[in-house]
Design a protein around this motif. Sequence first.
Motif, PDB file in Angstrom:
ATOM      1  N   TYR A 103       0.828  -1.208   0.000  1.00 26.59           N
ATOM      2  CA  TYR A 103       0.000   0.000   0.000  1.00 26.59           C
ATOM      3  C   TYR A 103       0.864   1.260   0.000  1.00 26.59           C
ATOM      4  O   TYR A 103       0.433   2.319   0.416  1.00 26.59           O
ATOM      5  N   GLY A 104       2.116   1.131  -0.460  1.00 26.57           N
ATOM      6  CA  GLY A 104       3.020   2.280  -0.492  1.00 26.57           C
ATOM      7  C   GLY A 104       3.321   2.812   0.890  1.00 26.57           C
ATOM      8  O   GLY A 104       3.384   4.031   1.102  1.00 26.57           O
ATOM      9  N   THR A 105       3.529   1.902   1.823  1.00 25.15           N
ATOM     10  CA  THR A 105       3.713   2.282   3.230  1.00 25.15           C
ATOM     11  C   THR A 105       5.182   2.529   3.538  1.00 25.15           C
ATOM     12  O   THR A 105       6.059   1.733   3.165  1.00 25.15           O
ATOM     13  N   SER A 106       5.466   3.614   4.238  1.00 24.17           N
ATOM     14  CA  SER A 106       6.802   3.925   4.743  1.00 24.17           C
ATOM     15  C   SER A 106       6.718   4.129   6.248  1.00 24.17           C
ATOM     16  O   SER A 106       5.724   4.652   6.759  1.00 24.17           O
ATOM     17  N   PHE A 107       7.787   3.716   6.935  1.00 24.68           N
ATOM     18  CA  PHE A 107       7.784   3.764   8.401  1.00 24.68           C
ATOM     19  C   PHE A 107       9.154   4.169   8.902  1.00 24.68           C
ATOM     20  O   PHE A 107      10.183   3.700   8.411  1.00 24.68           O
ATOM     21  N   LEU A 108       9.152   5.072   9.907  1.00 24.93           N
ATOM     22  CA  LEU A 108      10.400   5.492  10.534  1.00 24.93           C
ATOM     23  C   LEU A 108      10.099   5.912  11.962  1.00 24.93           C
ATOM     24  O   LEU A 108       9.146   6.659  12.219  1.00 24.93           O
ATOM     25  N   GLU A 109      10.905   5.438  12.902  1.00 24.54           N
ATOM     26  CA  GLU A 109      10.747   5.799  14.313  1.00 24.54           C
ATOM     27  C   GLU A 109      12.118   5.847  14.961  1.00 24.54           C
ATOM     28  O   GLU A 109      13.010   5.057  14.626  1.00 24.54           O
ATOM     29  N   GLY A 110      12.290   6.777  15.884  1.00 23.76           N
ATOM     30  CA  GLY A 110      13.575   6.897  16.547  1.00 23.76           C
ATOM     31  C   GLY A 110      13.470   7.488  17.941  1.00 23.76           C
ATOM     32  O   GLY A 110      12.503   8.191  18.272  1.00 23.76           O
TER      33      GLY A 110
END
Length: 572
Positions: A114-121
């Motif tokens: 689904y064109g998903t991008s994820f970033l966490e920090g």
Amino acid sequence: MKYPLIETKFNFLLTLIFILGINSIVNAQSGGQVEERVVVIEKESKIDLPNANRNYEKISTLPVSPKPLAQSYSFEDINITLPKVNTKIKVPTLPSEALTKLYPYFVKAGFGNYGTSFLEGFINNKRSDKLNYGLHFYHMASANGAVKTDLVKNFSRNSSNLVNGHIQYFTKKNTINAEMGFARTRFNYYGLNTSVLDTLIPLNKFNKETIKQVYNTFEIGTSIENTNKTDPLDYKLGLKFYNFNDFYKASENEIVAQATTSYDLSNKDGININAELSNSTRKDSSSINRTFFILKPKYWLNYGVFSGKVGFNIAYTNDTISAFNKLHFYPSFHGEAMLKEQSLIVFAGLDGEMQKNTWRSFAKENPYIGNNTLLYHTNKALELYGGAKGSLMQRLNYQVKLGYANYKNLYLYNNSINDSSRFSVFYSPANSSIVNFTTDLSYELQKRWNIGVEAQFFGYTIGSSDSLKIGAWHRPTSKINCYSTYNLNNKIYFNFNFYYIGGIKARQFSVENSKDIELPSIIDLSLKVEYKVSNSFSAFIELNNLLNKKYQLYQYYPSLGANFLIGLTYSF
């Protein structure tokens, strides 16, 4: 030469000794009985002694000792230089465990369908006795969603972003906290009833600007609390400010002051006091200002197998409903009894409170609400409950609870009559009641394997009026969550979840016939696996909605089908 007197005395002594000897023999032989005996004493016997020699020499005189002389003493300081002694004593102790290495920086990133991008920090400081600070950022976005249409590309796209930071300063007596954050949520109102689309929204006016919504939340706060939590007096005083606004220029500002304090009168009883004061201003097509205050003093007691809290709750509101513009009083009690140590604890209680409702709290629960939302607080007039909890076989933990609550002004969600893509908030005009049964079981098979189930069942009686017939819209009658976690040699981590939500009803409005319907049950399976390459590096995969069910938690809003997320984590 004879001595008559000596001879007579000697004879008498001999006779006496002889008589005593005979008497001892007789007593010894006869066991204490005296037998008859004949004793013959002869007086004619005599003893001749030799002549004594006399010494006529004079006794010599002993020499006279001289008188003692007086002693004289003299004192002298004697300085002795000793070698230096090492006063450090080495006490034998067990070797201390090494401190766990801290990684102040953590990053997690991934991508999915689904064109998903994820970033966490996360960014945090290392160990410090005086200061603690940290920063957290998060991003999740999907270019596509569950619904596709030729009218608007990326019809159900969505994104969520946030960044917040905190800082703590420690003194011997107090800890000072400060925090600040910003969050942005972007989505589309894609929940359309296509059967009446031509009637509700003309196609020539349907474009990405009419369905777009963006929520922005800014918050800043500070608090002070005691550092030593073992002190008899424990307290925390805080102040927060929220600004919440959307794409259509509506906004809500809220200032919240909170106080939590407890004082231990002894190791068996004490006092708790919680208080909150809120003032909020919402600006939409109109502007309203609301005040909310609640005070909860309690006295707690632990006495043997019995423990409990007793007190009351006081609330005040100046809500837009005139009936709520007054002081409300609620009794409060909670008691527990340990019938069998740790394995069976029964509890019961009663409570009541005013529940604060704001536009921000509604949007957090259901982001698809429309503009000019009606804002009323909910009065939970009375709550009764009872149950049991404990631990069996040292591994099985359980809790069961049955409750009944009576509400005034209970809120419900349903699609708006004029626009099915937006939700309106409806309030029950009469008394409503909810019966709730909950159970929670968790079992630890091994230290690395846990399983559990949480289940809730609800029964509703919603008060209506002749002018407004409402039901328990978008409130489920059952919720079940089964979960399991497994740690394989501290290398591979598994997390399994099963969700079931059933009994959700909604109102379908139409020109000819409006009716209540029940939405299909929600069944969701998910699996998460993480492989730990090292202490600082790992890879993960998340598989969600494995059954590929596009269920609806809210009417006309299907969820994503089967979706996955693959990524890496790195700590440094």
